[in-house]
Design an enzyme around this catalytic site. Sequence first.
Site, PDB file in Angstrom:
ATOM      1  N   HIS A 108       0.865  -1.184   0.000  1.00  0.00           N
ATOM      2  CA  HIS A 108       0.000   0.000   0.000  1.00  0.00           C
ATOM      3  C   HIS A 108       0.896   1.227   0.000  1.00  0.00           C
ATOM      4  O   HIS A 108       1.958   1.241   0.635  1.00  0.00           O
ATOM      5  CB  HIS A 108      -0.892   0.004   1.245  1.00  0.00           C
ATOM      6  CG  HIS A 108      -1.382   1.372   1.624  1.00  0.00           C
ATOM      7  ND1 HIS A 108      -0.749   2.145   2.584  1.00  0.00           N
ATOM      8  CD2 HIS A 108      -2.416   2.112   1.171  1.00  0.00           C
ATOM      9  CE1 HIS A 108      -1.384   3.291   2.708  1.00  0.00           C
ATOM     10  NE2 HIS A 108      -2.396   3.300   1.863  1.00  0.00           N
ATOM     11  N   ASN A 110       0.461   5.786  -0.422  1.00  0.00           N
ATOM     12  CA  ASN A 110      -0.332   6.957  -0.794  1.00  0.00           C
ATOM     13  C   ASN A 110       0.460   8.224  -0.523  1.00  0.00           C
ATOM     14  O   ASN A 110       1.310   8.275   0.366  1.00  0.00           O
ATOM     15  CB  ASN A 110      -1.692   6.980  -0.092  1.00  0.00           C
ATOM     16  CG  ASN A 110      -1.594   7.406   1.357  1.00  0.00           C
ATOM     17  OD1 ASN A 110      -1.602   8.591   1.658  1.00  0.00           O
ATOM     18  ND2 ASN A 110      -1.501   6.442   2.254  1.00  0.00           N
ATOM     19  N   GLY A 260     -17.772  12.509   1.862  1.00  0.00           N
ATOM     20  CA  GLY A 260     -18.687  12.228   0.765  1.00  0.00           C
ATOM     21  C   GLY A 260     -18.005  11.769  -0.503  1.00  0.00           C
ATOM     22  O   GLY A 260     -18.508  11.984  -1.599  1.00  0.00           O
ATOM     23  N   GLY A 261     -16.842  11.144  -0.356  1.00  0.00           N
ATOM     24  CA  GLY A 261     -16.097  10.669  -1.516  1.00  0.00           C
ATOM     25  C   GLY A 261     -16.783   9.499  -2.201  1.00  0.00           C
ATOM     26  O   GLY A 261     -17.781   8.951  -1.724  1.00  0.00           O
TER      27      GLY A 261
END
Length: 302
Positions: A108, A110, A260-261
């Site tokens: 992972h 980011n 609210g993605g």
Amino acid sequence: MTIEQQAQVKNFLLKWQNQVCENISEHEADKKFHIEDWRHGAGGGGQTRVLEAGTTIERCGVNFSHVQGKQLPPAATLRRPELEGQPFSAMGVSIIVHPCNPYVPTTHANLRYIETQTNAGKPIFWFGGGFDLTPYYPFAEDCIHWHEMAKQACEPFGTDIYPQFKKQCDEYFYLKHRQEARGIGGLFFDDLNQWGFHDTLAFIKRVGEHFLLAYVPILKKRKQHIFTEKERNFQTYRRGRYVEFNLIYDRGTLFGLQSGGRTESILMSLPPVVNWQYNWQPEPNSPEEKLYEDFLVPRNWV
């Protein structure tokens, strides 16, 4: 922050997204990334790229997003109450690789950039991110290589940076309810802005570059390792820990859902096949026990 600075970050993140997809695609002859553009209701949007059901990769997601909102979600203000209720702009790339072979670790990574302001109206920005490795049947040489690349990414910014961000990674990717680590760690940082914009962006670029230098050689070396159904079952069992962490603790998942993605893009990180077994314990002196005793404990790899 200036429009020019936002553009610099965005250009780098889009380039990194392409680089990651190109590197992963080299290991899949017949499968390609499904690409989907999307819009965010409060402003902005992104592009999700997903490769699934390959011969080497069971699922890889590489998601770019650049969204705006009227107020930062609780996941971003829990430790910074002075930012509560403030509008924000956030962009980033999130990567997950779930390989088919249990001898290839899950990984992972980011990198993200956030702009907002304090309650007093002072503009503020920060970077965050990192990369970590979740092996099932690990090789010590791979773990050493992984951490050597993490250390090299940090070296131009001070000898204290790698130990600091490694420690933060060990502490962050820890399942408190299980009292065990998710994997062997790597780098984790947040609220990073003390070097100023240009130097911090330079650091972020090195982290992105060294993530590929760290993971791709391991993928290439282990992807054809022979494995059995027993090892596959253990891989899917350990993936359950990955799911538990992402849904309970992961700040990025919480930030995305609270703001609210796009749910499909946020939850692309979950593995496609998982199993939970009640009160499972490894057999004494087995490779599975070795993972717990020799690898899922914080240690200095380099």
